[in-house]
Design a protein around this motif. Structure first.
Motif, PDB file in Angstrom:
ATOM      1  N   LYS A 170       0.805  -1.229   0.000  1.00  0.00           N
ATOM      2  CA  LYS A 170       0.000   0.000   0.000  1.00  0.00           C
ATOM      3  C   LYS A 170       0.834   1.272   0.000  1.00  0.00           C
ATOM      4  O   LYS A 170       0.305   2.357   0.217  1.00  0.00           O
ATOM      5  N   THR A 171       2.132   1.178  -0.237  1.00  0.00           N
ATOM      6  CA  THR A 171       2.927   2.390  -0.425  1.00  0.00           C
ATOM      7  C   THR A 171       2.362   3.206  -1.580  1.00  0.00           C
ATOM      8  O   THR A 171       2.295   4.433  -1.522  1.00  0.00           O
ATOM      9  N   PHE A 172       1.950   2.515  -2.623  1.00  0.00           N
ATOM     10  CA  PHE A 172       1.406   3.178  -3.799  1.00  0.00           C
ATOM     11  C   PHE A 172       0.154   3.972  -3.433  1.00  0.00           C
ATOM     12  O   PHE A 172       0.012   5.138  -3.795  1.00  0.00           O
ATOM     13  N   HIS A 202     -12.466   1.315  -2.194  1.00  0.00           N
ATOM     14  CA  HIS A 202     -12.343   1.876  -0.842  1.00  0.00           C
ATOM     15  C   HIS A 202     -11.034   2.641  -0.656  1.00  0.00           C
ATOM     16  O   HIS A 202     -11.012   3.714  -0.049  1.00  0.00           O
ATOM     17  N   SER A 203      -9.912   2.084  -1.195  1.00  0.00           N
ATOM     18  CA  SER A 203      -8.627   2.717  -0.917  1.00  0.00           C
ATOM     19  C   SER A 203      -7.758   2.949  -2.147  1.00  0.00           C
ATOM     20  O   SER A 203      -6.697   3.551  -2.041  1.00  0.00           O
ATOM     21  N   CYS A 204      -8.203   2.476  -3.336  1.00  0.00           N
ATOM     22  CA  CYS A 204      -7.354   2.640  -4.523  1.00  0.00           C
ATOM     23  C   CYS A 204      -8.077   3.411  -5.623  1.00  0.00           C
ATOM     24  O   CYS A 204      -7.757   4.562  -5.895  1.00  0.00           O
ATOM     25  N   MET A 205      -9.090   2.815  -6.238  1.00  0.00           N
ATOM     26  CA  MET A 205      -9.791   3.469  -7.334  1.00  0.00           C
ATOM     27  C   MET A 205     -10.685   4.601  -6.819  1.00  0.00           C
ATOM     28  O   MET A 205     -11.270   4.499  -5.738  1.00  0.00           O
ATOM     29  N   GLN A 206     -10.783   5.663  -7.593  1.00  0.00           N
ATOM     30  CA  GLN A 206     -11.665   6.769  -7.214  1.00  0.00           C
ATOM     31  C   GLN A 206     -13.126   6.319  -7.276  1.00  0.00           C
ATOM     32  O   GLN A 206     -13.552   5.660  -8.218  1.00  0.00           O
ATOM     33  N   SER A 207     -13.884   6.672  -6.243  1.00  0.00           N
ATOM     34  CA  SER A 207     -15.300   6.317  -6.177  1.00  0.00           C
ATOM     35  C   SER A 207     -15.981   7.294  -5.223  1.00  0.00           C
ATOM     36  O   SER A 207     -15.336   8.181  -4.640  1.00  0.00           O
ATOM     37  N   GLU A 208     -17.274   7.140  -5.061  1.00  0.00           N
ATOM     38  CA  GLU A 208     -17.992   8.000  -4.124  1.00  0.00           C
ATOM     39  C   GLU A 208     -17.480   7.814  -2.704  1.00  0.00           C
ATOM     40  O   GLU A 208     -17.559   8.723  -1.884  1.00  0.00           O
ATOM     41  N   ARG A 209     -16.955   6.632  -2.415  1.00  0.00           N
ATOM     42  CA  ARG A 209     -16.401   6.358  -1.086  1.00  0.00           C
ATOM     43  C   ARG A 209     -14.932   6.735  -0.987  1.00  0.00           C
ATOM     44  O   ARG A 209     -14.346   6.701   0.091  1.00  0.00           O
ATOM     45  N   ILE A 492     -12.407 -12.432 -13.036  1.00  0.00           N
ATOM     46  CA  ILE A 492     -13.005 -12.442 -11.697  1.00  0.00           C
ATOM     47  C   ILE A 492     -12.568 -13.710 -10.964  1.00  0.00           C
ATOM     48  O   ILE A 492     -12.190 -13.672  -9.784  1.00  0.00           O
ATOM     49  N   ASP A 493     -12.575 -14.841 -11.681  1.00  0.00           N
ATOM     50  CA  ASP A 493     -12.104 -16.090 -11.074  1.00  0.00           C
ATOM     51  C   ASP A 493     -10.634 -15.981 -10.687  1.00  0.00           C
ATOM     52  O   ASP A 493     -10.220 -16.442  -9.621  1.00  0.00           O
ATOM     53  N   TRP A 494      -9.839 -15.382 -11.581  1.00  0.00           N
ATOM     54  CA  TRP A 494      -8.412 -15.207 -11.270  1.00  0.00           C
ATOM     55  C   TRP A 494      -8.247 -14.358 -10.011  1.00  0.00           C
ATOM     56  O   TRP A 494      -7.404 -14.669  -9.155  1.00  0.00           O
ATOM     57  N   SER A 495      -9.029 -13.301  -9.878  1.00  0.00           N
ATOM     58  CA  SER A 495      -8.929 -12.420  -8.725  1.00  0.00           C
ATOM     59  C   SER A 495      -9.301 -13.138  -7.432  1.00  0.00           C
ATOM     60  O   SER A 495      -8.736 -12.848  -6.373  1.00  0.00           O
ATOM     61  N   ARG A 496     -10.259 -14.070  -7.519  1.00  0.00           N
ATOM     62  CA  ARG A 496     -10.625 -14.847  -6.334  1.00  0.00           C
ATOM     63  C   ARG A 496      -9.486 -15.761  -5.907  1.00  0.00           C
ATOM     64  O   ARG A 496      -9.238 -15.959  -4.720  1.00  0.00           O
ATOM     65  N   ARG A 497      -8.810 -16.327  -6.903  1.00  0.00           N
ATOM     66  CA  ARG A 497      -7.686 -17.214  -6.583  1.00  0.00           C
ATOM     67  C   ARG A 497      -6.446 -16.445  -6.187  1.00  0.00           C
ATOM     68  O   ARG A 497      -5.564 -16.973  -5.488  1.00  0.00           O
ATOM     69  N   ASN A 498      -6.326 -15.202  -6.666  1.00  0.00           N
ATOM     70  CA  ASN A 498      -5.138 -14.371  -6.408  1.00  0.00           C
ATOM     71  C   ASN A 498      -5.587 -13.026  -5.850  1.00  0.00           C
ATOM     72  O   ASN A 498      -5.504 -11.998  -6.535  1.00  0.00           O
ATOM     73  N   PRO A 499      -6.056 -12.994  -4.617  1.00  0.00           N
ATOM     74  CA  PRO A 499      -6.606 -11.733  -4.069  1.00  0.00           C
ATOM     75  C   PRO A 499      -5.530 -10.682  -3.834  1.00  0.00           C
ATOM     76  O   PRO A 499      -4.348 -10.999  -3.646  1.00  0.00           O
ATOM     77  N   ASP A 500      -5.945  -9.445  -3.858  1.00  0.00           N
ATOM     78  CA  ASP A 500      -5.059  -8.311  -3.610  1.00  0.00           C
ATOM     79  C   ASP A 500      -4.494  -8.411  -2.188  1.00  0.00           C
ATOM     80  O   ASP A 500      -5.239  -8.399  -1.205  1.00  0.00           O
ATOM     81  N   PRO A 501      -3.168  -8.575  -2.044  1.00  0.00           N
ATOM     82  CA  PRO A 501      -2.602  -8.714  -0.697  1.00  0.00           C
ATOM     83  C   PRO A 501      -2.745  -7.481   0.167  1.00  0.00           C
ATOM     84  O   PRO A 501      -2.643  -7.553   1.388  1.00  0.00           O
ATOM     85  N   THR A 502      -2.998  -6.313  -0.432  1.00  0.00           N
ATOM     86  CA  THR A 502      -3.122  -5.108   0.385  1.00  0.00           C
ATOM     87  C   THR A 502      -4.462  -5.065   1.128  1.00  0.00           C
ATOM     88  O   THR A 502      -4.659  -4.217   1.992  1.00  0.00           O
ATOM     89  N   LEU A 503      -5.380  -5.957   0.768  1.00  0.00           N
ATOM     90  CA  LEU A 503      -6.690  -5.957   1.422  1.00  0.00           C
ATOM     91  C   LEU A 503      -6.715  -6.872   2.647  1.00  0.00           C
ATOM     92  O   LEU A 503      -7.753  -7.051   3.271  1.00  0.00           O
ATOM     93  N   HIS A 504      -5.576  -7.459   2.985  1.00  0.00           N
ATOM     94  CA  HIS A 504      -5.544  -8.415   4.098  1.00  0.00           C
ATOM     95  C   HIS A 504      -4.491  -8.006   5.124  1.00  0.00           C
ATOM     96  O   HIS A 504      -3.591  -7.250   4.844  1.00  0.00           O
TER      97      HIS A 504
END
Length: 504
Positions: A170-172, A202-209, A492-504
């Motif tokens: 999450k340095t980025f 929530h913490s990377c892409m721009q959104s209403e949140r 989407i399947d790939w993302s489930r198998r390889n989740p973003d490590p910054t979210l954990h």
């Protein structure tokens, strides 16, 4: 009468003084014109029409209208950079901390010029998580590094600033927030990073949140391999559909080293090591052919492979040449008979060996390597294998994917150059034909050659074009913000198998 009686020496002095005065006035005039011309050029940056277009790889883009950065905004940026200097720009690699601070200092100097009254556009600032960027400062011959190093030099020459921040810790995310959306103009990410960011409102892409997050149109995948249908990395289902991209923003947001099909943004690269050695005349080189292979596994596990038990011995006997390889020997993968394996060499020694050979022979791997261009710029022809039974031509065009698949063709972009620089051999054809083509290559001397699109000037222009694109307007034209952008099901399947490590 007075002039007729004047001392000729005085007359000569007056003529000399008049000449000097005229020269001085001329110099003042030319200098003033030069200053005015320079100011006019700078001013022209801010008076160009707001709707001008540019084209890259058959895609037309809107060009952004440049506005002068105000001294007040420059001071705001300066204060911000000073305030975060001790909490940002500190990746795990100490040498990348040095890189970052050098770019920050150059950026501060640019901003100070604006504050001092110079009329300049807002700075172009890249925040990059591309994991090969740190290896540009190490001893590395990776294709990715040979692509990036000249770009770093060009960016410095053109007042473009690039700051490195790792993604997984999450340095980025933090550095983007600290630097600010108004200062960071482009975000360069690994393909995985972009997919993870796209799914993190929530913490990377721009959104209403996350209003301070990265806007979609600023997110670019900096990728040596592009987005290929049926890519084994993403494990999509078997399909002939070439309309999808791992990048949900579209292929225009993939920055690539070669002209790839369907609108990838073609940056390209300049092979800077061409100037490292003098050209060795063909007659002065030893009778040898160098095989392009960094690993001994390449001689055994390869869809474009010729029979390693017999081919190199036959080639050696037919040509009378030494067949040299530079492979690292791996367990279970012996070096074939007929080859003189020297092993891996430092880059400078490999360059010298390459310059003193009569041909470079590709065997299918490594895929789309820069080495064929290193060979050409030293006047060494290249032989590249492909499979005709796949329907792929020997020299695929820029709109054909088959030139980028390792099981079909080793190097479609290089093969397109053609003879007498690049020879192609069909590995499904008779071995005698392949050996005959190799013999033709080693008996046809060439001069050093650099494709026009790989010259430093051509790469510079495409890089500047990229930074001139109004990506926000292009994104709006594609429906960013009004249409839901979704990943293909297999991603989407790939993302489930390889989740973003910054979210954990």
């Amino acid at each position: 009468m007075a002039l007729a009686c004047a001392d000729p020496r005085n007359r000569g002095t007056r003529i000399a003084l008049l000449f000097l005065a005229f020269t001085a006035l001329l110099c003042i005039y030319l200098t003033w014109n030069s200053i005015q011309s320079r100011h006019s050029t700078i001013a022209a940056q801010f008076t160009q029409p707001s709707v001008t277009l540019l084209t890259n790889n058959d895609i037309t883009y809107p060009r952004q209208a440049l506005d002068a950065l105000s001294p007040q905004k420059a001071r705001e940026f300066i204060d911000r950079l000073d305030a975060i200097r001790d909490v940002a720009f500190s990746p795990h690699y100490e040498f990348m901390n040095v890189h970052n601070l050098e770019n920050v200092d150059r950026l501060l100097q640019y901003l100070e010029r604006v504050e001092d009254g110079e009329r300049l556009p807002a700075p172009r600032v890249v925040l990059s998580s591309w994991h090969f960027l740190p290896t540009c400062y190490e001893e590395s011959s990776n294709g990715e590094v040979q692509w990036m190093r000249p770009l770093l030099e060009l960016m410095q020459e053109q007042d473009i600033f690039i700051i490195y921040a790792a993604f997984p810790d999450k340095t980025f995310h933090t550095d983007f927030y600290l630097l600010g959306n108004d200062l960071i103009t482009h975000a360069w990410m690994d393909d995985e990073h972009l997919i993870w960011c796209f799914q993190d409102p929530h913490s990377c892409m721009q959104s209403e949140r996350n209003l301070e997050g990265i806007p979609l149109w600023k997110m670019f995948a900096f990728t040596f391999w592009g987005s290929l249908p049926r890519s084994g990395k993403w494990l999509p289902p078997p399909t002939d559909d070439t309309s999808w991209s791992f990048n949900p923003l579209g292929r225009e947001w993939n920055l690539v080293p070669y002209q790839m099909p369907e609108g990838h943004f073609y940056i390209g690269y300049h092979y800077e090591r061409c100037q490292a050695l003098q050209y060795v005349p063909f007659a002065q080189r030893p009778d040898q052919i160098v095989v392009l292979a960094k690993k001994s596994e390449y001689f055994h596990n390869n869809a474009l492979l010729l029979d390693p038990s017999t081919f190199y011995t036959r080639l050696k006997n037919a040509t009378g040449y030494h067949i040299v390889s530079n492979a690292r020997v791996e367990d279970g993968y012996p070096i074939p008979e007929g080859l003189n394996n020297i092993g891996l060499l430092p880059q400078a020694e490999y360059d010298l060996q390459l310059a003193n050979t009569k041909a470079l022979l590709g065997i299918g791997k490594p895929q789309i390597s820069p080495t064929p261009y290193a060979s050409l710029c030293r006047g060494v022809p290249v032989i590249i294998p492909y499979r005709s039974d796949t329907g792929c031509p020997a020299r695929p065009g820029p709109n054909e994917y088959c030139g980028f698949y390792a099981e079909i063709h080793q190097h479609g972009p290089a093969a397109a150059i053609g003879e007498p620089y690049i020879y192609t051999v069909d590995v499904t054809g008779p071995v005698e034909d392949i050996i005959q083509t190799i013999q033709r290559a080693v008996n046809t001397p060439i001069e050093p050659f650099e494709p026009e699109e790989m010259t430093k000037g051509a790469v510079r222009q495409r890089l500047l074009d990229y930074f001139d694109v109004d990506w926000e307007a292009h994104g709006e034209a594609k429906g960013f913000g009004t249409e839901e952008l979704v990943l293909p099901p297999w991603l989407i399947d790939w993302s489930r198998r390889n989740p973003d490590p910054t979210l954990h």
